[in-house]
Design an enzyme around this catalytic site. Sequence first.
Site, PDB file in Angstrom:
ATOM      1  CG  ASP A  37      64.240  40.456  56.896  1.00 54.07           C
ATOM      2  OD1 ASP A  37      63.296  40.923  57.558  1.00 54.07           O
ATOM      3  OD2 ASP A  37      65.100  39.694  57.382  1.00 54.07           O
ATOM      4  CG  HIS A 240      36.901  51.682  49.633  1.00 55.88           C
ATOM      5  ND1 HIS A 240      37.533  52.202  48.530  1.00 55.88           N
ATOM      6  CD2 HIS A 240      35.912  50.894  49.142  1.00 55.88           C
ATOM      7  CE1 HIS A 240      36.950  51.750  47.428  1.00 55.88           C
ATOM      8  NE2 HIS A 240      35.962  50.955  47.779  1.00 55.88           N
ATOM      9  CG  ASP A 257      31.940  44.798  50.740  1.00 54.26           C
ATOM     10  OD1 ASP A 257      32.245  43.656  50.347  1.00 54.26           O
ATOM     11  OD2 ASP A 257      31.821  45.773  49.969  1.00 54.26           O
ATOM     12  CG  HIS A 347      28.695  52.381  45.538  1.00 53.81           C
ATOM     13  ND1 HIS A 347      27.897  51.346  45.116  1.00 53.81           N
ATOM     14  CD2 HIS A 347      28.432  52.522  46.868  1.00 53.81           C
ATOM     15  CE1 HIS A 347      27.203  50.872  46.138  1.00 53.81           C
ATOM     16  NE2 HIS A 347      27.489  51.592  47.218  1.00 53.81           N
ATOM     17  NE  ARG A 404      28.864  47.796  49.799  1.00 52.61           N
ATOM     18  CZ  ARG A 404      29.562  48.620  50.561  1.00 52.61           C
ATOM     19  NH1 ARG A 404      29.191  49.879  50.701  1.00 52.61           N
ATOM     20  NH2 ARG A 404      30.639  48.207  51.197  1.00 52.61           N
ATOM     21  CD  GLU A 406      29.227  43.221  46.913  1.00 56.00           C
ATOM     22  OE1 GLU A 406      29.703  43.505  48.030  1.00 56.00           O
ATOM     23  OE2 GLU A 406      29.866  43.322  45.845  1.00 56.00           O
TER      24      GLU A 406
HETATM   25  N1  GLY Z   1      34.171  44.659  48.128  1.00 57.18           N
HETATM   26  C1  GLY Z   1      34.407  45.470  47.032  1.00 57.18           C
HETATM   27  C2  GLY Z   1      33.179  45.713  46.298  1.00 57.18           C
HETATM   28  O1  GLY Z   1      32.110  45.376  46.760  1.00 57.18           O
HETATM   29  O2  GLY Z   1      33.196  46.180  45.203  1.00 57.18           O
HETATM   30 MN    MN Z   2      31.438  44.291  45.041  1.00 59.04          MN
HETATM   31 MN    MN Z   3      31.800  43.992  48.259  1.00 58.51          MN
END
Ligand code: GLY
Ligand code: MN
Ligand code: MN
Length: 438
Positions: A37, A240, A257, A347, A404, A406
């Site tokens: 629940d 991921h 990330d 990606h 990475r 970003e």
């Molecule tokens: N955190 C998801 C992406 O960078 O696309």
């Molecule tokens: Mn992103």
């Molecule tokens: Mn990201």
Amino acid sequence: MKRVTFDFVSRRSVIAEQIGDGVLVLFASPEQRRSNDTYYSYRPDSDLIYLSGFEEPECVLVLRPKHETPFVLFVRPKDREREIWDGFRYGPEGAREHFGADAAFTISELGKELPELLAGADAVHFAIGEDSAADGAILGAMKALRANRRRADRCPRAIVDPRPMLHGLRRVKAADEIQVMATAAEISARGHVAAMRCARPGMFEYELKAAIEGEFLRSGASAPAYDSIVASGPNACVLHYTSSARQLLSGDLVLIDAGAEYGRYAGDITRTWPVAAEFTGAQRAIYEAVLEVQIEAVDRVRVGTNNHDLDQWVRREMCSRMIDVGLLSGSLEQNLEEECYRRYFMHGTGHYLGIDVHDVGPYYVEDGVGLPYEPGVVVTIEPGMYIAADDETAPEAFRGIGVRIEDDVVVTAADPRVLTDGVPKSVAEIEAMRRDAT
Ligand code: GLY
Ligand code: MN
Ligand code: MN
């Protein structure tokens, strides 16, 4: 958590213009059960909050421009008992008073009221197929209208998907949205800095996750905008990765990330840095290769290009750097032709950012022809290089390295505006921060 408001009236009037004699119906996302629940923390539907700011579950928005009461909300009733357990509800009166609804009903009245709200519209703008309860409500209302033998002509002839229209609008952010996104980015940056300052060999990834997400909440975020990725050592090659269970070793890189959600808009930042005070030679070679491409790609986020062309440019550059560092051999053209770079960069370069972290809106005019960027479009730029620990074709020194970088970038009429420059990115800045921390 502060309620952030926007110019919902203007947004609704743009949509009203487009639907003309039609009627738009949006349903709130259903609540999701976590176990027995208990429920997952509720995240309202992005299109619904875009047009109304109304965040409670069990809500239906109806927009019918050519009527005396064009903006109608169905909401949960006031309920003293339930509010003791679950918290405040606006109720229909609150929906009128605080959200500008011209008419408001309780959600239990939907079945009774909906046929009349749809009657006479040329089309119902509704995302059929997303939720069976919502489909049932719309189809039930249409069937009820058709059952009226004398006035069956009042049943709308068509059901039209409203998402291309709504998402086209959401793709280009207004000034008030950019301002809130700048705050989301700033909070996201603070979380990254907190992690970068507190990491020590022997800590667990989940401790860094706690540091980042704690800083998000302390700074006013409603939640992380998505599951934070805190990946040390070879885990950085798992795109991921979310289990966050590994212990940091002093020779590791850490890839984080993570982004904060603020005012329902997402931040989305990745940084990669050493647990030690300095990058090793191999780590630095990969890091600088990615960084150089990322910096130039950010500078290319301008009117006159588009996501597709920018992505093609980044692939070419990344492929060229892979040859330079010795990950690939042979000619650039042949490696591009055979897409060999995908082994280490699998990606895309980035995506739209907004109320959804992977925000909505079209990317293409037609196959292979990108939709041009325009001022107000916000994108991420996030190239990466990932060399799996067991990749025997890669030079040994590079195996297990994942990088990475970003940032969140706004297209403007002039230079790109980077929202996420509150986190160190150059080797010198990162090493200075790590040296102070260790
Ligand atoms: N955190 C998801 C992406 O960078 O696309
Ligand atoms: Mn992103
Ligand atoms: Mn990201």
